[in-house]
Motif scaffolding. Structure first.
Motif, PDB file in Angstrom:
ATOM      1  N   UNK A  46      -8.622  -3.352  -2.142  1.00 28.14           N
ATOM      2  CA  UNK A  46      -9.014  -1.967  -2.493  1.00 28.14           C
ATOM      3  C   UNK A  46      -9.958  -1.377  -1.461  1.00 28.14           C
ATOM      4  N   UNK A  47     -10.849  -2.215  -0.968  1.00 25.69           N
ATOM      5  CA  UNK A  47     -11.747  -1.740   0.096  1.00 25.69           C
ATOM      6  C   UNK A  47     -10.922  -1.407   1.335  1.00 25.69           C
ATOM      7  N   UNK A  48      -9.924  -2.237   1.593  1.00 26.33           N
ATOM      8  CA  UNK A  48      -9.064  -2.015   2.754  1.00 26.33           C
ATOM      9  C   UNK A  48      -8.338  -0.669   2.617  1.00 26.33           C
ATOM     10  N   UNK A  49      -7.900  -0.385   1.384  1.00 28.12           N
ATOM     11  CA  UNK A  49      -7.208   0.879   1.150  1.00 28.12           C
ATOM     12  C   UNK A  49      -8.131   2.069   1.428  1.00 28.12           C
ATOM     13  N   UNK A  55     -10.575   2.108   3.525  1.00 28.62           N
ATOM     14  CA  UNK A  55     -10.724   2.177   4.986  1.00 28.62           C
ATOM     15  C   UNK A  55      -9.502   2.863   5.603  1.00 28.62           C
ATOM     16  N   UNK A  56      -8.299   2.477   5.139  1.00 28.00           N
ATOM     17  CA  UNK A  56      -7.086   3.112   5.671  1.00 28.00           C
ATOM     18  C   UNK A  56      -7.069   4.611   5.354  1.00 28.00           C
ATOM     19  N   UNK A  57      -7.540   4.981   4.163  1.00 22.38           N
ATOM     20  CA  UNK A  57      -7.562   6.415   3.801  1.00 22.38           C
ATOM     21  C   UNK A  57      -8.333   7.217   4.843  1.00 22.38           C
ATOM     22  N   UNK A  58      -9.446   6.637   5.304  1.00 24.76           N
ATOM     23  CA  UNK A  58     -10.279   7.355   6.280  1.00 24.76           C
ATOM     24  C   UNK A  58      -9.683   7.229   7.676  1.00 24.76           C
ATOM     25  N   UNK A  59      -9.287   6.004   8.042  1.00 21.31           N
ATOM     26  CA  UNK A  59      -8.729   5.800   9.385  1.00 21.31           C
ATOM     27  C   UNK A  59      -7.493   6.679   9.601  1.00 21.31           C
ATOM     28  N   UNK A  60      -6.648   6.768   8.576  1.00 16.08           N
ATOM     29  CA  UNK A  60      -5.415   7.553   8.708  1.00 16.08           C
ATOM     30  C   UNK A  60      -5.622   9.033   8.398  1.00 16.08           C
ATOM     31  N   UNK A  61      -6.861   9.412   8.260  1.00 17.64           N
ATOM     32  CA  UNK A  61      -7.299  10.789   8.097  1.00 17.64           C
ATOM     33  C   UNK A  61      -6.671  11.484   6.891  1.00 17.64           C
ATOM     34  N   UNK A  62      -6.447  10.686   5.835  1.00 17.81           N
ATOM     35  CA  UNK A  62      -6.077  11.308   4.562  1.00 17.81           C
ATOM     36  C   UNK A  62      -7.334  11.875   3.935  1.00 17.81           C
ATOM     37  N   UNK A  63      -8.451  11.247   4.239  1.00 18.39           N
ATOM     38  CA  UNK A  63      -9.742  11.708   3.728  1.00 18.39           C
ATOM     39  C   UNK A  63     -10.719  11.728   4.875  1.00 18.39           C
ATOM     40  N   UNK A  64     -11.780  12.503   4.709  1.00 15.43           N
ATOM     41  CA  UNK A  64     -12.866  12.469   5.691  1.00 15.43           C
ATOM     42  C   UNK A  64     -13.787  11.299   5.368  1.00 15.43           C
ATOM     43  N   UNK A  67     -19.580  -5.291   8.745  1.00 20.65           N
ATOM     44  CA  UNK A  67     -19.434  -5.859   7.402  1.00 20.65           C
ATOM     45  C   UNK A  67     -18.288  -5.191   6.655  1.00 20.65           C
ATOM     46  N   UNK A  68     -18.154  -3.875   6.850  1.00 20.49           N
ATOM     47  CA  UNK A  68     -17.036  -3.178   6.185  1.00 20.49           C
ATOM     48  C   UNK A  68     -15.701  -3.768   6.660  1.00 20.49           C
ATOM     49  N   UNK A  69     -15.591  -4.015   7.964  1.00 21.23           N
ATOM     50  CA  UNK A  69     -14.343  -4.572   8.491  1.00 21.23           C
ATOM     51  C   UNK A  69     -14.099  -5.948   7.869  1.00 21.23           C
ATOM     52  N   UNK A  70     -15.139  -6.754   7.782  1.00 20.51           N
ATOM     53  CA  UNK A  70     -14.967  -8.086   7.175  1.00 20.51           C
ATOM     54  C   UNK A  70     -14.588  -7.966   5.699  1.00 20.51           C
ATOM     55  N   UNK A  71     -15.193  -7.002   5.014  1.00 21.49           N
ATOM     56  CA  UNK A  71     -14.857  -6.791   3.598  1.00 21.49           C
ATOM     57  C   UNK A  71     -13.370  -6.463   3.438  1.00 21.49           C
ATOM     58  N   UNK A  72     -12.833  -5.665   4.382  1.00 24.26           N
ATOM     59  CA  UNK A  72     -11.421  -5.284   4.263  1.00 24.26           C
ATOM     60  C   UNK A  72     -10.485  -6.481   4.499  1.00 24.26           C
ATOM     61  N   UNK A  93       0.840  -1.195   0.000  1.00 24.85           N
ATOM     62  CA  UNK A  93       0.000   0.000   0.000  1.00 24.85           C
ATOM     63  C   UNK A  93       0.870   1.239   0.000  1.00 24.85           C
ATOM     64  N   UNK A  94       0.314   2.353   0.446  1.00 19.03           N
ATOM     65  CA  UNK A  94       1.109   3.570   0.521  1.00 19.03           C
ATOM     66  C   UNK A  94       0.745   4.381   1.767  1.00 19.03           C
ATOM     67  N   UNK A  95       0.258   3.671   2.789  1.00 21.32           N
ATOM     68  CA  UNK A  95      -0.114   4.366   4.023  1.00 21.32           C
ATOM     69  C   UNK A  95       1.049   4.256   4.996  1.00 21.32           C
TER      70      UNK A  95
END
Ligand code: FAD
Length: 482
Positions: A415-418, A420-429, A405-410, A108-110
């Motif tokens: 790509x779904x995991x990415x 999730x990381x974008x939001x968790x790592x606050x790159x995006x809202x 379900x989102x967690x299970x999907x990741x 990834x790139x996080x």
């Protein structure tokens, strides 16, 4: 920035921990002089201290926080890497059982860094102390706010320190005194009314110790074991940190805290939802005794809703919101707060008194938006425990179902995991999760969850592969993952 472009005179900061230090760095560009008032005696090196008892426990840094550190202190995190701190790709280097399913592993790139809290704080403190217009005053406790004659503007603080009791004047006072902030009491006494607060009681306890990192374990750099609420209420973390060490933290809700003696600590680890963490630590050599820290609740003080906010005062970091640290958000919220403060000051006109009243109000509103995302992620999960005390809003159960379900999907879709990381790592809202591809994948997965047993649609059992066996790139399966 040259001194001619600094619009304001003197600023005072209450608290010299992460939020106070980052704010000092930002304020140094806008104020002639910045004084940080810290109650503790400050250690010369990377040592835990009384005012920051959480320093004994794992401290993950989200990517948004790392980027701000890199901007504010060019070269600092690279320098830390030369001293044994590792920079990692969260998607590749973390093995994370979240809510009972393993996160997908991929290139990834996080980015993040693996560092102990005292080491990080001492590096930041060193950089801030070197700024010519910043002064760190240790052993000084702030006892009250001082108002002007109109009772509308904070113009300073009363302190107790080595020189006895004193009043100090500032065009801006920043409260960065953490969870124990006394501003709510001070404002009430001064006639500004009660600050509204939200709380979710969790009676969480973190018990942590350092270990010598054994040779030859390269399956992950950070390992997190976290079962699904409400059935599982214990988690465990191992992270590489500087000094070729591991920090190991175990946590449990509702008074179920890991003991601080060897046998009890290990036994608690053995009872985590999987045996991985226990298997790693039972052979390792401890370097410190286990230390327990209790967190009674996640708490958010809504300064942005205060009917009358005095000019000349802002609050940052845990003084505004202190969260269950399970998602590692606190330091990053402090960093984002400092960044917003800098942007607000840059926009503000200088007045002879200091930043205008509107600046404080607008700042608390903007910070409230950052905090809101973190609050939502953390409390959605915590309120799944029937014993968690807090306001349960309509639709919460549906949100929790979709969140799970989102967690299970990741666990099965990189790509779904990415996303999730974008939001968790606050790159995006939160809008990061509204991306049409992601939303479609989650909707499909939600439907699938109605008919397919969890074990057949999520990775519940298999520690994802070793990073040195080249992991697959995100496959583009997002839209047909269901
Ligand atoms: C167990 C645990 C694990 C955590 N893990 C993570 C993690 O993984 N990642 C993450 O980002 N965050 C984590 N956090 C949260 C993180 O520690 C906080 O969000 C962060 O420290 C907040 O920084 P702060 O500067 O606002 O407050 P604090 O770090 O609490 O510092 C407050 C400072 O103010 C000083 N002070 C207090 N009152 C006064 C006064 N009246 N006068 C002068 N000085 C005063 C104190 O001595 C202290 O130095 C964790 C927290 C806990 C409890």
């Amino acid at each position: 920035m040259s001194s001619e472009t600094r619009k304001f005179g003197q600023a005072l900061i209450i608290g010299g921990s992460i939020a106070g230090l980052l704010s000092a760095r930002v304020l140094s560009e806008h104020f002639e002089k910045v004084i940080v008032l810290e109650r503790d005696a400050l250690p010369a090196g990377p040592e835990a201290r009384k005012g920051v008892p959480q320093g004994h426990h794992i401290h993950a840094l989200l990517e948004a926080g790392l980027r701000i550190l890199d901007d504010l202190f060019p070269g600092m995190t690279r320098e830390m890497e030369s001293e044994g701190v590792e920079r990692i790709d969260m998607a590749r280097d973390a093995a994370w059982l979240q809510s009972g399913s393993w996160k997908a592993r991929y290139e990834g790139d996080v980015e993040s860094i693996l560092v102990s809290r005292p080491f990080l704080e001492s590096k930041v403190r060193g950089r801030v102390a070197a700024l010519p217009n910043v002064e760190l005053r240790e052993g000084v406790s702030v006892e009250h706010l001082v108002l002007d004659a109109t009772n509308r503007r904070v113009v300073g603080v009363r302190v107790k320190g080595p020189e006895g009791e004193q009043e100090l004047r500032g065009a801006l006072v920043v409260d960065a005194s953490g969870r124990g902030s006394r501003t709510p009491q001070w404002l009430e006494l001064l006639g500004f009314g009660a600050v509204a607060q939200e709380q979710v009681r969790i009676d969480l306890g973190y018990t942590s110790r350092l270990y010598e990192r054994p040779e030859g374990i390269d399956a992950w750099k950070i390992l997190v074991i976290n079962g699904r609420a409400p059935d599982a209420s214990r988690s465990g973390f191992i992270s590489n940190v500087e000094g070729h060490r591991w920090i190991v933290s175990l946590n449990g809700y509702f008074g179920d805290h890991a003991p601080t003696h060897d046998a009890g600590f290990l036994e608690f680890a053995r009872q985590l939802p999987t045996s991985h963490l226990y298997d790693y630590i039972r052979q390792a050599r401890p370097l410190s005794a286990p230390v327990l820290h209790k967190i009674s609740s996640s708490r958010w003080l809504h300064y942005e809703r205060l009917a009358r906010m005095p000019a000349g005062l802002v609050l940052v970091g845990d003084a505004v919101c202190s969260l269950n640290p399970v998602f590692g958000q606190g330091m990053t919220v402090a960093a984002l707060g400092a960044k917003l403060l800098g942007e607000g000051l840059a926009r503000s006109q200088g007045t002879p008194e200091g930043p205008p009243a509107e600046m404080s109000r607008r700042f608390q509103k903007e910070l409230g938006k950052v905090v809101g995302l973190c609050w939502m992620l953390t409390t959605t999960q915590d309120l799944a425990y029937p014993r968690a005390e807090g306001a349960r809003k309509p639709g919460l159960k549906l949100l929790q179902w979709s969140f799970n379900n989102m967690i299970d999907l990741t666990s099965v879709d990189a790509r779904a995991c990415q996303r999730f990381y974008d939001v968790l790592h606050m790159r995006k809202g939160l809008e990061g999760l509204l991306d049409p591809l992601f939303a479609r994948a989650l909707l499909g997965y939600n439907l699938k969850s109605l008919v397919v047993p969890r074990a057949q649609r999520a990775n519940l059992d298999t520690l994802p592969p070793h990073p040195s066996t080249p992991p697959p790139r995100p496959s583009g399966r997002l839209d047909n993952a269901a």
